[in-house]
Write an enzyme that holds these catalytic residues in place. Structure first.
Site, mmCIF file in Angstrom:
data_model
loop_
_atom_site.group_PDB
_atom_site.id
_atom_site.type_symbol
_atom_site.label_atom_id
_atom_site.label_comp_id
_atom_site.label_asym_id
_atom_site.label_seq_id
_atom_site.Cartn_x
_atom_site.Cartn_y
_atom_site.Cartn_z
ATOM 1 N N SER A 117 -8.343 -1.047 -15.930
ATOM 2 C CA SER A 117 -8.414 -0.894 -14.470
ATOM 3 C C SER A 117 -8.479 0.563 -14.029
ATOM 4 O O SER A 117 -9.028 0.859 -12.971
ATOM 5 C CB SER A 117 -7.198 -1.556 -13.818
ATOM 6 O OG SER A 117 -6.009 -1.006 -14.354
ATOM 7 N N ASP A 172 2.462 2.425 -7.926
ATOM 8 C CA ASP A 172 2.855 1.869 -9.229
ATOM 9 C C ASP A 172 2.933 2.934 -10.334
ATOM 10 O O ASP A 172 3.355 2.644 -11.449
ATOM 11 C CB ASP A 172 1.912 0.726 -9.637
ATOM 12 C CG ASP A 172 0.469 1.177 -9.875
ATOM 13 O OD1 ASP A 172 0.189 2.406 -9.828
ATOM 14 O OD2 ASP A 172 -0.390 0.308 -10.095
ATOM 15 N N HIS A 189 -1.897 3.519 -11.578
ATOM 16 C CA HIS A 189 -3.267 3.669 -11.080
ATOM 17 C C HIS A 189 -3.409 4.933 -10.236
ATOM 18 O O HIS A 189 -2.421 5.445 -9.707
ATOM 19 C CB HIS A 189 -3.656 2.433 -10.267
ATOM 20 C CG HIS A 189 -3.683 1.189 -11.101
ATOM 21 N ND1 HIS A 189 -2.633 0.297 -11.134
ATOM 22 C CD2 HIS A 189 -4.622 0.716 -11.954
ATOM 23 C CE1 HIS A 189 -2.927 -0.689 -11.979
ATOM 24 N NE2 HIS A 189 -4.123 -0.456 -12.498
#
Ligand SMILES: *[C@@H]1O[C@H](CO)[C@@H](O)[C@H](O)[C@H]1NC(C)=O
Ligand SMILES: *[C@@H]1O[C@H](CO)[C@@H](O)[C@H](O)[C@H]1NC(C)=O
Length: 238
Positions: A66, A212, A215
């Protein structure tokens, strides 16, 4: 008051159930054994299409999870400015672990292409499942398979990016200590980004990360570009 044996058994049973449920959600694999990433079929199909559509035009690929996929989102502006124009293509799939990347390599995403540069950053999603040694072994097998399939490509292997929190970051550092030795400076190159993304172990630079602490923000992608661009464009234009 001490818990009775019955209470202890009950607590134990609950814990076992929690562990089983958690394991079912995560479904850990073996980092160096190719495994299909269930639920990402559409993304995989889109990437197969991308490969077929652009084929020999593909000069660089960014392969990963991601954080790589995020070049399409938070990294979009930076991508447009620096990478789109040189025919770089995004092959990031959110949640991917090393075994999933192996599966994609073995299932067509890179068939019949020879990009000049492959940027690889992978392994952070394995941390919940595997030891640093095993994750690094997965990365090694990925490097081997990429080199076999695209034997004219240069691979720029990036360190796993720092993560917030001591335990996470200790794992990241342990992976990086092994994979930093995987370069040969003729086909595989290694770039450590750690110092640009954290103040100290486990203390990431806030503005580069979303909440978080895994990311990246747009500023994070600007920083990624800043630390990588020299080496990337050198390899691209060799
Ligand atoms: C991939 O290409 C096929 C054939 O052109 C098309 O039917 C399909 O919708 C595409 N898949 C995705 C996910 O873009
Ligand atoms: C690269 O791969 C091609 C196609 O598989 C093969 O013909 C060629 O000999 C390989 N080159 C090297 C240097 O291994």
């Amino acid at each position: 008051m001490y818990p009775t044996t019955e209470n202890r058994m009950f607590i134990l049973a609950i814990n076992i159930i929690i562990i089983i449920v958690a394991a079912d959600v995560v479904q850990c694999g073996i980092p160096w054994k190719a495994e299909k990433h269930k639920g990402t079929e559409k993304k995989h199909e889109r990437l197969l299409n991308q490969t077929h559509e652009y084929g020999p035009k593909i000069r660089a690929i960014f392969l990963g999870d991601s954080i790589t996929e995020g070049w399409l989102y938070n990294g979009h502006k930076v991508w447009e400015q620096f990478y789109k124009t040189c025919n770089a293509f995004n092959y990031g799939i959110g949640g991917d672990r090393t075994e999933h990347v192996l599966w994609r390599i073995e299932n067509g995403e890179f068939d019949n292409i020879q990009p000049s540069v492959i940027v690889l950053m992978i392994g952070t999603n394995n941390i919940h499942c595997n030891t640093a040694t095993d994750i690094a072994k997965g990365i090694k097998v990925i490097l081997n398979e990429l080199q076999t399939k695209m034997n004219r490509s240069k691979i720029l292997l990036l360190s796993v990016f720092p993560r917030g929190g001591d335990i996470m970051d200790k794992n990241v550092a342990a992976i990086n200590r092994i994979i930093q030795n995987y370069h040969d400076n003729s086909h595989v190159f290694y770039l450590d980004v750690t110092n640009s993304f954290e103040h100290s172990r486990g203390k990431v630079v806030d503005e580069l990360y979303i909440e978080d602490h895994l990311h990246l923000t747009e500023k994070g992608y600007e920083m990624w570009n800043k630390v990588m661009e020299n080496e990337f464009f050198q390899l691209l234009n060799q």
